[in-house]
Write an enzyme that holds these catalytic residues in place. Sequence first.
Site, PDB file in Angstrom:
ATOM      1  N   ASP A 183       0.903  -1.149   0.000  1.00 28.97           N
ATOM      2  CA  ASP A 183       0.000   0.000   0.000  1.00 28.97           C
ATOM      3  C   ASP A 183       0.938   1.194   0.000  1.00 28.97           C
ATOM      4  O   ASP A 183       1.594   1.474   1.018  1.00 28.97           O
ATOM      5  CB  ASP A 183      -0.881   0.003   1.259  1.00 28.97           C
ATOM      6  CG  ASP A 183      -1.897   1.127   1.205  1.00 28.97           C
ATOM      7  OD1 ASP A 183      -1.489   2.282   0.959  1.00 28.97           O
ATOM      8  OD2 ASP A 183      -3.090   0.867   1.405  1.00 28.97           O
ATOM      9  N   HIS A 184       1.030   1.896  -1.116  1.00 33.23           N
ATOM     10  CA  HIS A 184       2.123   2.871  -1.227  1.00 33.23           C
ATOM     11  C   HIS A 184       1.975   4.031  -0.224  1.00 33.23           C
ATOM     12  O   HIS A 184       2.942   4.711   0.065  1.00 33.23           O
ATOM     13  CB  HIS A 184       2.302   3.364  -2.671  1.00 33.23           C
ATOM     14  CG  HIS A 184       1.314   4.384  -3.121  1.00 33.23           C
ATOM     15  ND1 HIS A 184       0.045   4.070  -3.538  1.00 33.23           N
ATOM     16  CD2 HIS A 184       1.393   5.736  -3.204  1.00 33.23           C
ATOM     17  CE1 HIS A 184      -0.597   5.175  -3.875  1.00 33.23           C
ATOM     18  NE2 HIS A 184       0.199   6.214  -3.674  1.00 33.23           N
ATOM     19  N   HIS A 246      -5.792   2.917   1.264  1.00 32.25           N
ATOM     20  CA  HIS A 246      -4.968   4.058   1.698  1.00 32.25           C
ATOM     21  C   HIS A 246      -5.560   4.788   2.914  1.00 32.25           C
ATOM     22  O   HIS A 246      -4.868   5.033   3.904  1.00 32.25           O
ATOM     23  CB  HIS A 246      -4.798   5.063   0.565  1.00 32.25           C
ATOM     24  CG  HIS A 246      -4.268   4.465  -0.703  1.00 32.25           C
ATOM     25  ND1 HIS A 246      -3.352   3.440  -0.721  1.00 32.25           N
ATOM     26  CD2 HIS A 246      -4.504   4.751  -2.013  1.00 32.25           C
ATOM     27  CE1 HIS A 246      -3.062   3.128  -1.968  1.00 32.25           C
ATOM     28  NE2 HIS A 246      -3.753   3.894  -2.774  1.00 32.25           N
TER      29      HIS A 246
HETATM   30  C1  BG6 Z   1      -3.704   4.877  -6.262  1.00 34.14           C
HETATM   31  C2  BG6 Z   1      -5.077   4.987  -6.856  1.00 34.14           C
HETATM   32  O1  BG6 Z   1      -3.604   3.751  -5.448  1.00 34.14           O
HETATM   33  O2  BG6 Z   1      -3.446   6.041  -5.483  1.00 34.14           O
HETATM   34  C3  BG6 Z   1      -5.187   6.224  -7.720  1.00 34.14           C
HETATM   35  O3  BG6 Z   1      -5.346   3.830  -7.651  1.00 34.14           O
HETATM   36  C4  BG6 Z   1      -4.800   7.443  -6.933  1.00 34.14           C
HETATM   37  O4  BG6 Z   1      -6.510   6.372  -8.257  1.00 34.14           O
HETATM   38  C5  BG6 Z   1      -3.465   7.240  -6.239  1.00 34.14           C
HETATM   39  O5  BG6 Z   1      -4.710   8.518  -7.849  1.00 34.14           O
HETATM   40  C6  BG6 Z   1      -3.163   8.378  -5.293  1.00 34.14           C
HETATM   41  O6  BG6 Z   1      -1.859   8.261  -4.828  1.00 34.14           O
HETATM   42  P1  BG6 Z   1      -1.029   9.551  -4.394  1.00 34.14           P
HETATM   43  O7  BG6 Z   1       0.262   8.997  -3.886  1.00 34.14           O
HETATM   44  O8  BG6 Z   1      -0.879  10.397  -5.608  1.00 34.14           O
HETATM   45  O9  BG6 Z   1      -1.842  10.223  -3.338  1.00 34.14           O
END
Ligand code: BG6
Length: 509
Positions: A183-184, A246
């Site tokens: 989960d980044h 997230h």
């Molecule tokens: C991804 C989603 O996991 O996270 C995207 O699939 C979203 O739809 C993105 O835009 C948002 O990540 P960050 O790091 O730009 O907040």
Amino acid sequence: MKKTDNQALVIFGASGDLTERKLIPAVFNLFCGGFLPESYAVIGVSRSSFTDAAYRDKVVFNNEHLKSKPGATEENLKRFAKMVYYQAVDTKNTETYVQLKNRLEALDQEITTKSNYIFYLATPPSLYQTIANGLAENGLNNNENGWSRLIVEKPFGYDLASAKALNKGLLNSFSEEQIYRIDHYLGKETVQNMFVTRFANSIFEPLWNRNYIHRIEITAAEHVGVEKRGGYYDSSGALRDMIQNHLFQLVALVAMEPPVRPDAESIRNEKLKVFQSLRAYSDQDIKENVIRGQYLNSTVRGESISGYREEEGVNDQSKTETYVAMKFFIDNWRWADVPFYIRTGKSMPTRVTEVVIHFKPNHHHLFAHDSSLSNQQNVLVIRIQPNEGILLKFDMKIPGAGFNTEQVNMDFKYDELSNVYVPDAYERLILDCMQGDATLYARGDSTEAAWEFIDPILKAWEKDDSIPVYGYPAGTWGPENADNLIEGENMNWRYPCSNLTDDGNYCEL
Ligand code: BG6
């Protein structure tokens, strides 16, 4: 610094967007920072046929996302490209895994990767289990000669049943300790810092409970729409795409109890308890506490912005939500009756993710008669992105006669730390997996526990057509109905600006 074994990273989905945009640049940064072990290889795997040289051209020399990296000198790109290889595999054909195995064994000999492998699944989720089985059938899941780890990209499941089936399926081939569910958001420096802010300081934790906190608010707003991902997004929606993973990871970090130790099992045990304590919604609760919306075309400063249904790959009758706001409770000793409000949306006025802790007002309003502004709530804003930092709002005396007060900001911003390198989320997470540290990866049981809470919402939306999907003009803060979720006089969402301290107005565009 932890030791990093010699190893190889095998990326399934090697010709995909994620590989080019995030994975290869992350490994390149690790290379430039001197974090790769002495012997290291990246093996791209997909169905297309590339020679090593052609693949290096694609993901290294002609990769737009690498060119902007500070270390991208010609010399570095050439040295890095030598570590990159390609092997064609038809993931549905068992025989081709034998070719992959042979290739990995040959590389073991050539550059001594010591049979240590990370298999990164950056493919459509429908292939996760097939690939895990294919690897296992060829002994590539074993930890005997070296080690083998599996990184699984999101989405992890489409609903509770599919998440359970996926966990069960993967566990047939790999053990829980070998599975890294990415989960980044957990790789973001500011997200990890929430844990440190809470548990390294003595001033916050004593107040971090129902006695002092009035409500908690989390916003993850995106300025962009669905861009080129309409096809994927239309069968996903914001609840699956952002909330189940997230935003719930942020909720867990804000709400968890202090772990016994700062290690993977202790931290993940506490996060699981948060998900297990979520108060389940009834069908009526869902109608009242979960607001969904979809962006409509609009004109902002003379520029016309497409509505969701006009985006490429999206059904023109689609009811998929691009915005969700919800209110819920965590039924445990610490949080009983403290409302949590979370929201996410695409095509909003700005890109911002933040956690806002609203403290209760003080019990005795000593200065109330002197200033209309006094006795506002203290607020702690943990800004995840952009303009990363922390902001505390508190009352100060206005100089001069009487005791007039005004709320002021005390803030810390990461960009004030000069010479501190903040790694990208994927960089941090890949390095952790290389070192066998799963702390910042989701564990199977907590993924399922988060789905348990989300699943009834999906089911209610599916079966009850009367639950509205509110339209909101692209470039605004979402449907107005979401404002009604927050109870109390003069209580509303914080409308953040891209600049952390420049708040208090209904900002941007
Ligand atoms: C991804 C989603 O996991 O996270 C995207 O699939 C979203 O739809 C993105 O835009 C948002 O990540 P960050 O790091 O730009 O907040």
